[in-house]
Every structure is written in C-alpha cells, then in structure tokens.
Design a protein around this motif. Structure first.
Motif, PDB file in Angstrom:
ATOM      1  N   PHE A  87      -8.081 -15.255 -41.972  1.00 40.78           N
ATOM      2  CA  PHE A  87      -7.419 -16.358 -42.266  1.00 40.78           C
ATOM      3  C   PHE A  87      -7.299 -16.975 -43.752  1.00 40.78           C
ATOM      4  N   GLY A  88      -8.530 -17.065 -44.256  1.00 39.82           N
ATOM      5  CA  GLY A  88      -8.774 -17.655 -45.543  1.00 39.82           C
ATOM      6  C   GLY A  88      -8.100 -16.803 -46.637  1.00 39.82           C
ATOM      7  N   VAL A  89      -8.123 -15.403 -46.423  1.00 40.94           N
ATOM      8  CA  VAL A  89      -7.340 -14.672 -47.442  1.00 40.94           C
ATOM      9  C   VAL A  89      -6.098 -14.498 -47.242  1.00 40.94           C
ATOM     10  N   ARG A  90      -5.488 -14.170 -46.195  1.00 46.51           N
ATOM     11  CA  ARG A  90      -4.043 -14.276 -45.886  1.00 46.51           C
ATOM     12  C   ARG A  90      -3.248 -15.661 -46.119  1.00 46.51           C
ATOM     13  N   TYR A  91      -3.961 -16.684 -45.403  1.00 47.72           N
ATOM     14  CA  TYR A  91      -3.038 -17.942 -45.802  1.00 47.72           C
ATOM     15  C   TYR A  91      -3.248 -18.406 -47.156  1.00 47.72           C
ATOM     16  N   LYS A  92      -4.158 -17.963 -47.912  1.00 46.34           N
ATOM     17  CA  LYS A  92      -4.265 -18.340 -49.380  1.00 46.34           C
ATOM     18  C   LYS A  92      -3.049 -17.608 -50.236  1.00 46.34           C
ATOM     19  N   ARG A  93      -2.867 -16.118 -49.736  1.00 41.48           N
ATOM     20  CA  ARG A  93      -2.053 -15.283 -50.387  1.00 41.48           C
ATOM     21  C   ARG A  93      -0.433 -15.687 -49.940  1.00 41.48           C
ATOM     22  N   ASP A  94      -0.343 -15.885 -48.693  1.00 39.08           N
ATOM     23  CA  ASP A  94       1.071 -16.023 -48.046  1.00 39.08           C
ATOM     24  C   ASP A  94       1.635 -17.458 -48.360  1.00 39.08           C
ATOM     25  N   TYR A  95       0.808 -18.582 -48.402  1.00 40.84           N
ATOM     26  CA  TYR A  95       1.217 -19.944 -48.398  1.00 40.84           C
ATOM     27  C   TYR A  95       0.934 -20.615 -49.864  1.00 40.84           C
ATOM     28  N   ILE A  96      -0.485 -20.580 -49.959  1.00 39.59           N
ATOM     29  CA  ILE A  96      -0.940 -21.505 -51.261  1.00 39.59           C
ATOM     30  C   ILE A  96      -0.594 -20.931 -52.496  1.00 39.59           C
ATOM     31  N   ASN A  97      -0.325 -19.593 -52.611  1.00 39.65           N
ATOM     32  CA  ASN A  97      -0.124 -18.871 -53.951  1.00 39.65           C
ATOM     33  C   ASN A  97       1.378 -18.626 -54.164  1.00 39.65           C
ATOM     34  N   GLU A  98       2.098 -18.398 -52.977  1.00 35.84           N
ATOM     35  CA  GLU A  98       3.415 -17.949 -52.731  1.00 35.84           C
ATOM     36  C   GLU A  98       4.483 -19.144 -52.862  1.00 35.84           C
ATOM     37  N   LEU A  99       4.197 -20.106 -52.015  1.00 36.43           N
ATOM     38  CA  LEU A  99       5.021 -21.275 -51.873  1.00 36.43           C
ATOM     39  C   LEU A  99       4.960 -22.574 -52.853  1.00 36.43           C
ATOM     40  N   GLU A 100       5.869 -23.306 -52.957  1.00 39.25           N
ATOM     41  CA  GLU A 100       6.131 -24.317 -54.011  1.00 39.25           C
ATOM     42  C   GLU A 100       5.393 -25.517 -53.186  1.00 39.25           C
ATOM     43  N   ASP A 101       5.341 -25.734 -52.030  1.00 35.46           N
ATOM     44  CA  ASP A 101       4.813 -26.702 -51.367  1.00 35.46           C
ATOM     45  C   ASP A 101       3.390 -26.844 -51.567  1.00 35.46           C
ATOM     46  N   ASP A 102       2.775 -28.021 -51.451  1.00 37.61           N
ATOM     47  CA  ASP A 102       1.416 -28.283 -51.645  1.00 37.61           C
ATOM     48  C   ASP A 102       0.494 -27.862 -50.328  1.00 37.61           C
ATOM     49  N   TYR A 103       0.470 -26.464 -49.918  1.00 39.72           N
ATOM     50  CA  TYR A 103      -0.245 -25.956 -48.994  1.00 39.72           C
ATOM     51  C   TYR A 103      -1.555 -26.091 -49.354  1.00 39.72           C
ATOM     52  N   ARG A 104      -2.630 -26.510 -48.198  1.00 39.61           N
ATOM     53  CA  ARG A 104      -3.971 -26.272 -48.552  1.00 39.61           C
ATOM     54  C   ARG A 104      -4.582 -25.939 -47.093  1.00 39.61           C
ATOM     55  N   PHE A 105      -5.980 -25.822 -47.144  1.00 35.50           N
ATOM     56  CA  PHE A 105      -6.714 -25.577 -46.045  1.00 35.50           C
ATOM     57  C   PHE A 105      -7.026 -26.907 -45.343  1.00 35.50           C
ATOM     58  N   GLY A 106      -7.038 -26.703 -43.950  1.00 36.21           N
ATOM     59  CA  GLY A 106      -7.479 -28.026 -43.225  1.00 36.21           C
ATOM     60  C   GLY A 106      -8.782 -28.190 -42.748  1.00 36.21           C
ATOM     61  N   TYR A 107      -9.027 -29.259 -42.169  1.00 38.46           N
ATOM     62  CA  TYR A 107     -10.294 -29.705 -41.672  1.00 38.46           C
ATOM     63  C   TYR A 107     -10.857 -28.721 -40.339  1.00 38.46           C
ATOM     64  N   CYS A 108     -10.053 -28.351 -39.869  1.00 40.17           N
ATOM     65  CA  CYS A 108     -10.373 -27.273 -38.873  1.00 40.17           C
ATOM     66  C   CYS A 108     -10.844 -26.132 -39.270  1.00 40.17           C
TER      67      CYS A 108
END
Length: 215
Positions: free
Chosen positions: A138-159
C-alpha cells in the motif's frame, strides 16, 4: 477474583504480551474499519471542506454538500486486493492470538500449556509478516499512483500508521511469547504431574525417580 489471581500468577512476559496484544488488537480494529489509510482534506472555499478518505473497504467524501461513501470490496485493482487480503490475515491473526493468550493465562485446562503458547506465538509472527507485506505494498503503490501523480494534496492517513504500530506490537508479542513458552510453558504430562495429589502432598514426589532415570 479468580481472574485477577490468575493474571497475578502469570509470568512477567505473559503479562507484557497480554498488554501489547490488546493494544495491537485495538489499533487493528480501528485501521480495519475506518477510512483513514489515505486521502486528502482541503478547503475549496472559506467555509467548505472537500476531500476524500480511503479505507480498506470504502472511500468517503466529506464535502459539505455531497457527503457519500462508495464500497471498495471486490475492487479490480490487483495490488489493492492483495493489501485487503493481507490486512484480513493480520486482523484475524491478532484476534486469534489474543484469544489463545487468554486461554494460556486464565483458563485452568490451558494454563501455561506449551502448545497453546507456541500456537499464539507462531500466529503472531506469521500474520504480522503478512500484514507487513500488505502495508508495504500500500505504501509503495499509493505513493506512486496518488501522491506523486495527482495534483491534489494526497497523503497517508492515520490508519496506515496505526497499522505499522500494530504490526510492531504483534511481532514483538510473538517473539516474547516464544520465550515465555520455552521458559514457563508446561506440557499436558507436566501439568498432570504438577497437579496430582501425590505432588500436592509431597512436592518432591517423583523427583527421586527422575534422578534415577537420568543417572
């Protein structure tokens, strides 16, 4: 009172494991059910919030005017399905290990039973490893697919971070349980000897036979 007495009679490692596993179980319940693995939260207008929050099983919007959730079970993204499967193993593993630890400490027929203690230890270590695999993916793919690719301010959550803490606690509990079982565990034969009427009347009962056999 019997519960308190049995807990006080338990070894230090068993008591420590019961606390760490209980905390891990609470954290996993939160991470497994809430929508806080990732997302974004921002203000589009001075008084309007707009964001999305991803969990393992649903994604929710917290817009002031259009708040809604969509299910994620059965999602066709392969890596996310693997994360869900690993989280399921971790979730049930922690709960099962805690149940076995309760038997190991409190139930007379299972008290200090080596098989029960070792089973709890193995379950902790194996399922913590599987859960860790899911968290890493989750950490690797979420960072690549959301945090690094999209313009919105995506981040990891508390869970996501609660899951990491739970994995550390569960894995550590498994290691401690291994040593606890080796140091203080007893086989069913040992328990029958220790609880026999002959041993209760004379604690040295059978000791001479044991020395003769070893000699």
């Amino acid at each position: 009172m019997a519960i308190i007495e049995r807990f006080s009679e338990a070894a230090v490692l068993a008591k420590l494991c019961s606390v760490t596993l209980l905390v891990a179980m609470l954290l996993v319940w939160i991470a497994f059910t809430c929508t806080g693995w990732g997302g974004y939260d921002r203000k589009t207008e001075p008084y309007e919030r707009s964001g999305k929050h991803f969990g393992l099983w649903r994604v929710c919007s917290d817009s002031k005017y259009m708040s809604s959730c969509d299910p994620l079970d059965g999602v066709t993204i392969e890596w996310f399905g693997i994360v869900q499967a690993c989280a399921i193993f971790g979730f049930f593993g922690i709960n099962l290990a805690f149940f076995l630890l309760v038997l190991y400490i409190f139930v007379p027929s299972c008290q200090r039973n080596k098989e029960v203690g070792m089973a709890a230890s193995i379950i902790c270590i194996v399922t913590a490893g599987l859960y860790l695999v899911g968290v890493i993916i989750f950490g690797v793919r979420y960072k690549r697919d959301y945090i690094n690719e999209l313009e919105d301010d995506y981040r990891f959550g508390y869970c996501y971070f609660l899951s990491i803490v739970a994995i550390l606690l569960e894995g550590g509990s498994g290691v401690l349980l291994f040593f606890e079982t080796r140091l203080n565990g007893a086989t069913p034969t040992d328990r029958q000897h220790l609880t026999s009427s002959g041993y209760q009347a004379n604690p040295t009962y059978g000791a001479s036979t044991t020395r003769e056999q070893t000699a």
